[in-house]
Design a protein around this motif. Structure first.
Motif, PDB file in Angstrom:
ATOM      1  N   PHE A 203       0.855  -1.189   0.000  1.00 15.18           N
ATOM      2  CA  PHE A 203       0.000   0.000   0.000  1.00 15.18           C
ATOM      3  C   PHE A 203       0.889   1.237   0.000  1.00 15.18           C
ATOM      4  N   LYS A 204       0.297   2.408  -0.272  1.00 16.47           N
ATOM      5  CA  LYS A 204       1.005   3.688  -0.232  1.00 16.47           C
ATOM      6  C   LYS A 204       0.371   4.598   0.801  1.00 16.47           C
ATOM      7  N   LEU A 205       1.179   5.453   1.399  1.00 13.29           N
ATOM      8  CA  LEU A 205       0.696   6.458   2.345  1.00 13.29           C
ATOM      9  C   LEU A 205       1.175   7.838   1.910  1.00 13.29           C
ATOM     10  N   HIS A 206       0.242   8.800   1.815  1.00  9.36           N
ATOM     11  CA  HIS A 206       0.619  10.182   1.548  1.00  9.36           C
ATOM     12  C   HIS A 206       1.099  10.840   2.844  1.00  9.36           C
ATOM     13  N   TYR A 207       1.662  12.024   2.690  1.00 15.42           N
ATOM     14  CA  TYR A 207       2.087  12.788   3.866  1.00 15.42           C
ATOM     15  C   TYR A 207       0.865  13.251   4.650  1.00 15.42           C
ATOM     16  N   CYS A 208       1.059  13.614   5.904  1.00 14.20           N
ATOM     17  CA  CYS A 208      -0.049  13.955   6.803  1.00 14.20           C
ATOM     18  C   CYS A 208      -0.578  15.369   6.500  1.00 14.20           C
ATOM     19  N   VAL A 209      -1.888  15.438   6.276  1.00  8.93           N
ATOM     20  CA  VAL A 209      -2.552  16.696   5.934  1.00  8.93           C
ATOM     21  C   VAL A 209      -3.433  17.124   7.106  1.00  8.93           C
ATOM     22  N   LYS A 210      -3.186  18.331   7.628  1.00  9.35           N
ATOM     23  CA  LYS A 210      -4.027  18.836   8.724  1.00  9.35           C
ATOM     24  C   LYS A 210      -5.421  19.170   8.207  1.00  9.35           C
TER      25      LYS A 210
END
Length: 485
Positions: A203-210
């Motif tokens: 799987f892929k994870l994007h960077y954390c978005v507030k």
């Protein structure tokens, strides 16, 4: 896609075996040995005949003194009748021995045949009882089963308060993230990795978005992991995983007043669950199924060991050997071209879904390659993979029962509820399968009994044509009253 549709395939056990004829010399040897045995038996019986007669007369005299002449005469009459019937060929069994037990019966019983062992056994119950097939009905509350069964309580994974609550809008089928405390939160989007040889295990994870209060979840976000921090925001306070089902842009809505409405299909599966296990460990759920007029398919039984051959029989009409030959699950791309039933529903305009917990032992991945591309419109595997990797797990019976703050099975069932609500005005086919509270310990389903019952009772979705609930050897079906036919 190959045009192979649910044809009858012979089972693995029906392969014909060629019988070779015996050699002439071998037959002659057996015939000669038989003659020798018969000759030896005749010589031996001739030498002992007079001795046996004497012993029989002495024995009859003793029996006569014990029983009296009248009962003895009845015994002789019975024995003579039986001997005559043997000589005339009226019976195929061996003659009864002339012993004291021949006269030990009551006068009414003399001269009658003893009942067969089957008739003397207690009444046997069957699920299916026909000339061609018998399936016994085992007692789930048998003493030897109750000795090893232990009811399990519901396991709470985390008692802390939810920092984020997902709110669903029934009108436009949208989701908003509501923060229940003064905290700072962000989310990382979960995505499939693309087309790779082992795509189904990554799987892929994007960077954390507030995100702000009551954040509207974008329609391209189908799964995420959230991170929340309370003041002074120096450490992580809570981590959760969420899945979302959005409406298909090209979905076809049905006309509620139309008399030709097609039914939707929703399947909820519990792995390793037999009829007797369901009745024993989940009595509340069993009671609910019966009260809601669900039909138990009593002739339904397992096709083989493990989930794969049993689900392939349902999803493709194949037995295990033919499924492996046709779908090649051990090769990359094999399952993608397999004629699974959700493809037929997809061709008819249905929205499709498939989700399963416990990624390591899931149906299409245990000792198999899995899919190169998502097989259905809604696919829950990336969410489960990310949750197992990124969130703390708690094991029971060597299974990851808890993923973060709730049981792993609840991620799958939450997706099922969302899938039904979002597609309530269109036709759909969904399969939602769980392993984590039933696979390794037959007592563990008792921990989810009340939870499953309340789930079905309180979250019943209108508009579902057919609903299925079953395991590898138990299946229940409920035709919804919303159907016109």
């Amino acid at each position: 896609m190959p045009k192979i549709k649910y044809q009858l395939i012979p089972t693995d056990e029906t392969t014909c075996i060629e019988k070779r004829p015996r050699k002439f010399l071998m037959k002659g040897a057996f015939f000669f040995m038989g003659l020798l045995i018969i000759a030896f038996y005749n010589l031996r019986s001739t030498g002992t005949e007079s001795k046996n007669r004497t012993l029989s007369l002495v024995k009859m005299t003793e029996i006569t003194e014990q029983l009296g002449s009248s009962q003895f005469e009845k015994g002789i009459t019975s024995f003579t009748a039986k001997t005559s019937s043997i000589k005339e060929g009226k019976t195929t069994g061996p003659p009864e021995a002339f012993t004291e037990s021949s006269f030990s019966q009551s006068p009414d019983e003399l001269g009658t045949n003893t009942s067969n062992a089957i008739d003397s056994e207690p009444e046997v119950k069957y699920f299916v009882n026909s000339p061609n097939c018998r399936m016994p009905y085992p007692n789930p509350f048998a003493p030897d089963i109750l000795k090893i069964y232990k009811k399990q309580p519901y396991k709470v994974c985390d008692k802390s308060r939810d920092l984020i609550t997902v709110k669903f809008n029934e009108t436009d089928s949208t989701y908003r993230l509501h923060q229940n405390e003064n905290c700072t939160c962000c989310f990382r989007q979960i995505l499939p990795p693309g087309v790779l040889d082992k795509a189904d295990n990554k799987f892929k994870l994007h960077y954390c978005v507030k995100f702000p209060q009551d954040f509207l979840v974008p329609t391209n976000v189908t799964a995420m992991i959230t991170y929340c921090r309370r003041p002074p925001y120096d450490k992580l306070s809570q981590k959760d995983a969420f899945g979302f089902v959005h409406p298909r842009e090209d979905s076809i809505e049905y006309n509620k007043t139309s008399s030709g409405r097609r039914p939707s299909v929703l399947l909820w599966g519990i792995d390793s669950m037999s009829r007797m296990t369901l009745e024993l460990t989940m009595p509340r759920m069993y009671e609910y199924l019966n009260a809601q007029h669900w039909f138990e398919l009593q002739g339904y039984n397992k096709m083989g060991i493990n989930t794969f051959p049993n689900l392939m029989a349902v999803l493709a009409g194949f037995n295990e050997s033919y499924a492996k030959k046709q779908c090649r699950p051990d090769m990359a791309g094999g399952l993608d071209v397999c004629p699974l039933i959700w493809k037929d529903f997809k061709d008819k305009g249905y929205t499709t879904a498939f989700a399963e917990d416990w990624s390591l032992h899931s149906t299409f991945n245990w000792k198999k390659v899995g899919f190169l591309r998502p097989p259905t419109d809604v696919y829950g595997r990336p969410l489960i993979l990310a949750a197992e990797k990124m969130i703390q797990k708690a094991h029971y019976s060597e299974i990851p029962f808890c993923l973060g703050r709730k049981p792993a099975a609840e991620y799958v069932y939450d997706l099922a509820v969302q899938f039904s609500r979002v597609n309530r005005n269109s036709t759909f086919f969904g399969l939602f399968w769980t392993n984590t509270f039933s696979h390794n310990d037959f007592s563990m389903p008792s921990a989810m009994d009340e939870k499953m019952r309340s789930w079905n009772q309180n979250r019943t979705i209108e508009g579902i044509g057919y609903r299925f609930c079953g395991g590898t050897t138990a299946l229940y079906v409920h035709p919804s009253t919303c159907l016109d036919s």
